[in-house]
Each structure stands twice: as structure tokens, then as C-alpha cells.
Design an enzyme around this catalytic site. Structure first.
Site, mmCIF file in Angstrom:
data_model
loop_
_atom_site.group_PDB
_atom_site.id
_atom_site.type_symbol
_atom_site.label_atom_id
_atom_site.label_comp_id
_atom_site.label_asym_id
_atom_site.label_seq_id
_atom_site.Cartn_x
_atom_site.Cartn_y
_atom_site.Cartn_z
ATOM 1 N N ASP A 147 36.878 32.301 -15.660
ATOM 2 C CA ASP A 147 36.162 30.968 -16.548
ATOM 3 C C ASP A 147 36.252 30.001 -15.515
ATOM 4 O OD1 ASP A 147 35.373 28.885 -17.990
ATOM 5 O OD2 ASP A 147 36.329 29.442 -19.668
ATOM 6 N N TYR A 158 22.769 18.110 -11.843
ATOM 7 C CA TYR A 158 22.938 19.374 -11.575
ATOM 8 C C TYR A 158 22.958 19.626 -9.899
ATOM 9 C CZ TYR A 158 21.886 24.148 -10.021
ATOM 10 O OH TYR A 158 21.729 25.586 -9.284
ATOM 11 N N TYR A 198 27.330 30.494 -3.867
ATOM 12 C CA TYR A 198 25.947 30.278 -3.809
ATOM 13 C C TYR A 198 25.484 28.903 -4.161
ATOM 14 C CZ TYR A 198 26.233 35.501 -3.644
ATOM 15 O OH TYR A 198 26.832 36.631 -3.317
ATOM 16 N N GLY A 223 26.246 37.456 -14.756
ATOM 17 C CA GLY A 223 24.845 36.596 -14.423
ATOM 18 C C GLY A 223 23.661 37.389 -13.757
ATOM 19 N N GLN A 224 22.657 36.851 -13.483
ATOM 20 C CA GLN A 224 21.671 37.531 -12.609
ATOM 21 C C GLN A 224 22.023 38.060 -11.410
ATOM 22 O OE1 GLN A 224 17.446 35.687 -13.874
ATOM 23 N NE2 GLN A 224 18.837 34.030 -13.220
ATOM 24 N N ASP A 256 18.461 24.951 -3.555
ATOM 25 C CA ASP A 256 17.501 23.990 -2.943
ATOM 26 C C ASP A 256 17.788 22.652 -3.767
ATOM 27 O OD1 ASP A 256 15.004 23.911 -5.339
ATOM 28 O OD2 ASP A 256 16.693 25.801 -5.255
ATOM 29 N N ALA A 308 28.107 29.705 -12.139
ATOM 30 C CA ALA A 308 27.583 28.315 -11.888
ATOM 31 C C ALA A 308 27.134 27.676 -13.261
ATOM 32 C CB ALA A 308 26.647 28.394 -10.894
ATOM 33 N N LYS A 331 26.195 20.792 -7.634
ATOM 34 C CA LYS A 331 26.197 21.723 -6.576
ATOM 35 C C LYS A 331 26.418 21.459 -5.249
ATOM 36 C CE LYS A 331 25.165 25.519 -7.069
ATOM 37 N NZ LYS A 331 26.033 26.605 -7.658
#
Length: 307
Positions: free
Chosen positions: A39, A128, A102, A10-11, A105, A63, A132
Site C-alpha cells: 500500500d 494528477y 511508470y 492493476g492493468q 504523458d 499509482a 506524477k
């Protein structure tokens, strides 16, 4: 230090591969990893991987991030963003290992204009955000050694994010409408990775590292809205020689209400980073610095023969 990195493709995970390498031996896993399980939708196999590797630190950069899709697939979002977090918290606690995670917001309701503090009441507006928050709460309940970094508007020169989307759209269209009444700070994945590595180094040199456990807000200095962010991105792109059809004055500000999406987004995603800066002694760059650097990287990648 033995580190297990999840979500390595991921990023944020991609940047963490580099930032964590200086700290010790990194096992980097993604959803498609073969021999070990990366996974997060397979909790038993994930637990088995942690037991087998016995890392000192698990860094979870994986995520479910498809915000609108989460509205129609809540079970899948909760499996990755909440259930897997509980599994990782229990397994790291059993090993005496640290868990870095992570968050978002989106755990806040986006009201008002004051930057959110870690102690503020949560109130997610969408599935979402609820998933989180459930992950954050599971980690707090089952792990005494955790760092949860809540961040906003993550961007990078690769992957899927607003910055890349705007530049791509500006190459194709003569004008663009961009939401101007939602506020936050574009947070480069590289900044998240560097602060993570620095925080882990600090834990290693602190006599009682558990005093540093908890939730921290991680974002650059300053705030902007999507429209102003897009304007800077386009200006930078043009300055770097990108062929863009949308001029800065052809970015039209609109209200979020005029841009219908399935999942409600918070209007105020400003994050107060005082706790992070004080606990770890870090200075955070202005949000504009990250945009300048990333646009230059995007242009350089496009011109690279290896791209």
C-alpha cells in the site's frame, strides 16, 4: 534476480506478473496484501517491506490514477504518486537495487504537435500530472539506479480504460460523441510489461548498467486521436462478432471543450520514443496492432466459460 512488484493487481501490474516471472523470483504485492505492505499510502510500512525482502529490483506499477478525483483529493494523489516514490528511491538506493517506475504523458502541458522528448520542459495541467512529475523528480534526486517509463493512454483487456469503456458504451447506445482534438498513442499494458522485462535483461548484460538509468518514453509507433481510436475499436469489435449498437459512422467527433471534465487534459500526448529504441535496441509495434489484439482478447474473454 529477486524482484518486488508493487501494484500487482492493476492493468500493468497484472501483465508484469507474467513478463517478470522469467527473470527470477517475483514477490507480487497489491494494496490489499496482508503479510507484507503493498500500500503506497503507508510509507513506513512500505520502507519496512523493501528492507525485509532486500530485492535486486523494485518494479512500482502502483499509482493514483483517478485524474478528476485528484483535483479534490490532492494529498491522497501526492502521497501515492510522489511521497511513496521518494521512499522507494531512498530504500532501493540504500540496497544498491534498481527501481523501475511508470510515469505519464500528463507531466507535459500538451502544447504543439511535435512528439515530446524526455528533455522537454514539463508543465502539468492538472493535480494528477503534478503528482506524477513530483514522483519522477523524487526518483531522480534519490536513486542512481532507476528506469522511469513515461507512457500514454494505457489499455488492456481488463481493468478500467478507454477501450473497454467505448466497447461497453457501444453495446448500450446507438451513437456516441468522442473527443477528436487530443492526440496520443494507445499503449497496451502487455507492451509496457514486455519492454520492462527486456530492459531489465539488458541491464543485467551491460558492463556499466548505470549508463542506462533515466527517463524513457514508452508508447507504440504512430499517433491517433480518441475518435479515430474509438472508430477502430468499434470496427474491430464488429469484425470479431460483438453485438454493438453503435456503428462506426455513429461515432460523432467533438472538441474536448464540448466534453467538460474536472481536470484539464493535454491536447498533445505524442511521445518521442527514440531514446528507448536506441538504448535498449527495441522495435515498437504500430498502435493499431495493440487495439486489434486487445479487442480479440476482450471478445475471447467474454466467450470463455471461466470469465
Amino acid at each position: 534476480m529477486k524482484l518486488l512488484l508493487l501494484g500487482a493487481d492493476g492493468q500493468v501490474g497484472w501483465r508484469l506478473r507474467h513478463s517478470l516471472a522469467a527473470l527470477g523470483e517475483v514477490t507480487a504485492l497489491s494494496r490489499s496484501s496482508q503479510d507484507l505492505c503493498g500500500d503506497l499510502s503507508r510509507p513506513e510500512a512500505l520502507a519496512q517491506t523493501v528492507r525485509q525482502l532486500r530485492p535486486d529490483v523494485v518494479v512500482n506499477a502502483a499509482a493514483w490514477t483517478a485524474v478528476d478525483q485528484a483535483e479534490s483529493e490532492p494529498d491522497a494523489a501526492f502521497a501515492v504518486n510522489a511521497t511513496a516514490c521518494e521512499v522507494l528511491a531512498r530504500e532501493t538506493e540504500a540496497l544498491g537495487a534498481w527501481l523501475v517506475h511508470y510515469s505519464s504523458d500528463y507531466v507535459y502541458d500538451g502544447s504543439g504537435e511535435r512528439p515530446w522528448r524526455e528533455t522537454d520542459p514539463t508543465g502539468p495541467l492538472n493535480t494528477y500530472g503534478r503528482s506524477k512529475l513530483a514522483g519522477d523528480l523524487a526518483i531522480a534526486a534519490h536513486s542512481t539506479r532507476h528506469l522511469v517509463f513515461r507512457t500514454s493512454w494505457v489499455c488492456d483487456s481488463r481493468g478500467s480504460n478507454f477501450l473497454l469503456s467505448i466497447l461497453k458504451a457501444a453495446q448500450a447506445r446507438g451513437s456516441l460523441s468522442v473527443v477528436a482534438d487530443q492526440w496520443g498513442a494507445p499503449t497496451p499494458a502487455a507492451l509496457i510489461a514486455d519492454i520492462t522485462a527486456l530492459a531489465l535483461q539488458r541491464l543485467g548484460s551491460t558492463p556499466d548498467p548505470q549508463t542506462l538509468a533515466g527517463v524513457y518514453h514508452l508508447a507504440p509507433e504512430g499517433f491517433t486521436n480518441w475518435h479515430a481510436y474509438a472508430t477502430l475499436a468499434v470496427q474491430e469489435g464488429l469484425a470479431c462478432g460483438m453485438a454493438l449498437r453503435t456503428a462506426p459512422d455513429k461515432l460523432l467527433p467533438i472538441a474536448a471543450a464540448d466534453y467538460p471534465v474536472r481536470a484539464a487534459r493535454p491536447a498533445n500526448s505524442r511521445l518521442d520514443t527514440a531514446r528507448l529504441r536506441q538504448a535498449f535496441g527495441v522495435a515498437l509495434p504500430a498502435w493499431q496492432d495493440g487495439v486489434h489484439a486487445l479487442v480479440a482478447q476482450i471478445v475471447a474473454q467474454a466467450q470463455s466459460p471461466h470469465h
